[in-house]
Each structure stands twice: as C-alpha cells, then as structure tokens.
Design an enzyme around this catalytic site. Structure first.
Site, PDB file in Angstrom:
ATOM      1  N   ILE A 138       0.867  -1.166   0.000  1.00 30.52           N
ATOM      2  CA  ILE A 138       0.000   0.000   0.000  1.00 30.52           C
ATOM      3  C   ILE A 138       0.914   1.229   0.000  1.00 30.52           C
ATOM      4  O   ILE A 138       2.068   1.146   0.416  1.00 30.52           O
ATOM      5  CB  ILE A 138      -0.994   0.027   1.194  1.00 30.52           C
ATOM      6  CG1 ILE A 138      -0.262  -0.092   2.530  1.00 30.52           C
ATOM      7  CG2 ILE A 138      -2.037  -1.046   1.053  1.00 30.52           C
ATOM      8  CD1 ILE A 138      -1.208  -0.044   3.736  1.00 30.52           C
ATOM      9  N   ASP A 139       0.405   2.331  -0.500  1.00 31.72           N
ATOM     10  CA  ASP A 139       1.226   3.524  -0.660  1.00 31.72           C
ATOM     11  C   ASP A 139       1.743   4.030   0.686  1.00 31.72           C
ATOM     12  O   ASP A 139       1.151   3.775   1.738  1.00 31.72           O
ATOM     13  CB  ASP A 139       0.413   4.643  -1.333  1.00 31.72           C
ATOM     14  CG  ASP A 139      -0.080   4.247  -2.710  1.00 31.72           C
ATOM     15  OD1 ASP A 139       0.590   3.434  -3.360  1.00 31.72           O
ATOM     16  OD2 ASP A 139      -1.137   4.749  -3.122  1.00 31.72           O
TER      17      ASP A 139
END
Length: 307
Positions: A138-139
């Site tokens: 995930i970012d």
C-alpha cells in the site's frame, strides 16, 4: 537461477516484450525486466533479445532467466510496528501513514521491511533482497492492513489468491464532492500516465484491467466517506479511479486538488479489512483495523459542521 517460459497468444501480439512479461510476472516491474533484457537474460525462439522495444508475435517462445536473489544489504532496524496477527507462515501488520513499505535505490532505511527484518528471523525470498516477505503493497501515505509472508510456500499461496482476486480487501476513503449514488462500480483500465510517468491514469492503450466497487457510508456537504472494495489490485487503483469519476481523495497530493485541505500529510485512505485463505491451515481468516486518529479527527470536524 529460475527459468520461466511463455508462448505468446494471438491476443497479445504487438505488445512490447517488457509489458507482456510484467503482465505475466506480476511480481516483476517493467524496469527490472528491461534490466534483464540488457543483461541478455531473455531469449525469444532461442535467441537472446537484442531489441529493447521488441514487440512480441504470436507463437513466440519466450524464455526468461530469473537470477537468484542477491545478498541482502538492507539492515534490520528497531522500528515499532503494530502486528495484528502472527504465526509460522505470516504476519498481518497495521502500517501507519507515512511509512514506506520497502526500500528503493537511495532509500534503504526506515521502511516496513527494515522493521520486519528486526522482528522476524525468516521472511519469504520470492521478491528478492529489497522486498522480503512483501506479498502486496500500500502507498506510503495509505494506512492499514498488510499481509507479510514468512516463507516461500505461504508467499506463493497468498500471491495466487491475489492473482485470482479472491482476497477480500476493503478500504475506507474520504473523497471530495457529494456522491449521489449509494453505491457503484468503476471498471476502467489503469496504466502509466502517457505524459507524466510518475503518475498512473485510466488509459485504454497498455492499461491493465481494474475494478473498484464503492459504497457511500456518509455524506458531509462537499465530502463523502466511502467504503471501497478492490476486485483487482493496480498501483494507486482507488486514488486513480475516484479521481477518474471526479471525486479525488482528500489530501491526495498527486491526483487531488493542488491546495490540500485540513493540512494533511497525504491521502485519506485506510486499508480496513483483509481476508484470505490461510496458506497452510486452509481456513478463511479476516482482520479489521480501526481508522487512525488523524482520520477520525477529520470526520469529527466534518460531523460538527453539519450538526
């Protein structure tokens, strides 16, 4: 060293070799595949590929020599991490906003991987020296749940579930604008932005199939709190899809308004739910994560404005 072999189908004809292989080998980036081409590690019909931008043809036989992992040069660091669940096969980690998942050239410290290496004796080796144990990402500025594999058997099982789109992933996001529909589905292919190579975009040419389902949880005048369920897992998928329908995420520095609201450090996006079949036990497991404090604070501010 590992050898992978593919025979090109007619539907893939005229695709660039690096793009074709990155679709087939989802754990490998196009840049990594390009480096393998440069090193003579890829053959087509028995001959080493000489042309970097080669376009594949029907019935081409492609052999790719995947090198063994290099000696790990990423150091363990005593960084606190919130572990939701752990056994001999995997961990579930609740990643905070602002933490990068794995090192990249020029940035080898302070990441989740550095913390995991300190915490764990063993992590899967499938993704090489930079991303040990990392099945999905995930970012940096997205918070929430991530699964981490401790061994290669678990990694392959979890990666297969991701590829089959059978993993249950639900995110909570705050977006700009008032979404009129109660729920909806965005089915639009995502690929590299044709002009800005640092961004992703909805593109027909060279885009990968991407599906996001969303449901409205609450409306706050010019903002909407939504639940987003991923059917596919493309880079920046929720951020790109919501911007595509003119409801970009609040705080998104890339796809949202240039002047961020609420003095945020990044997009308001939280990976709340993660469900999958356990690699060795075979039972379905699902985990939940509460919204982080900063997210709840913004919601309270918006609630007070409408009350």
């Amino acid at each position: 060293m590992e050898i992978e072999k593919f025979v090109v189908d007619y539907i893939d004809e005229e695709k660039r070799l690096d793009m074709y292989l990155s679709n087939k080998l989802e754990d490998m980036s196009r840049s990594f595949i390009q480096k393998l081409i440069e090193k003579g590690k890829i053959k087509i019909n028995g001959d080493v590929v000489q042309v970097k931008r080669y376009k594949v043809k029907e019935n081409d036989v492609i052999e790719i020599e995947i090198p063994d992992a290099e000696i790990l040069n990423v150091e363990p660091e005593n960084i606190p991490i919130e572990i939701i669940y752990e056994d001999d096969d995997l961990l579930i980690v609740n990643k905070p906003q602002g933490m990068v998942v794995h090192p990249a050239p020029g940035n080898y410290s302070g990441t989740l991987v550095n913390a995991l290496l300190y915490h764990c004796k063993n992590l899967s080796s499938i993704n090489g020296v930079i991303r040990p144990g990392i099945v999905h990402r995930i970012d940096k500025d997205t918070s929430g749940l991530l699964m981490v594999a401790k061994n290669d058997i678990a990694h392959k099982s979890l990666a297969a579930q991701l590829k089959e789109h059978s993993i249950h992933r639900i995110y909570i996001a705050l977006v700009h604008g008032n979404i009129k529909e109660e729920k909806g589905t965005i089915h639009a292919p995502i690929g590299r932005h044709p002009v800005d190579r640092l961004k992703m975009a909805v593109v027909e040419k060279n885009g990968k199939d991407a599906i996001t389902h969303f449901r409205v949880l609450k409306r706050f005048n010019n903002y909407t709190l939504i639940e987003a369920r991923l059917e596919t897992g493309r880079t920046h998928q929720i951020r790109v899809h919501m911007a595509y329908i003119n409801h970009p995420l609040v705080g998104d520095p890339v796809y949202g308004p240039k002047k961020p609201k609420f003095n945020l450090k990044g997009q308001m996006l939280h990976a709340k739910t993660l469900g999958f079949i356990h690699p060795s036990k075979g039972n379905f497991m699902e985990f939940q994560s509460d919204l982080p404090d900063y997210f709840q604070k913004i919601i309270r501010i918006l609630e007070n404005k409408i009350n």
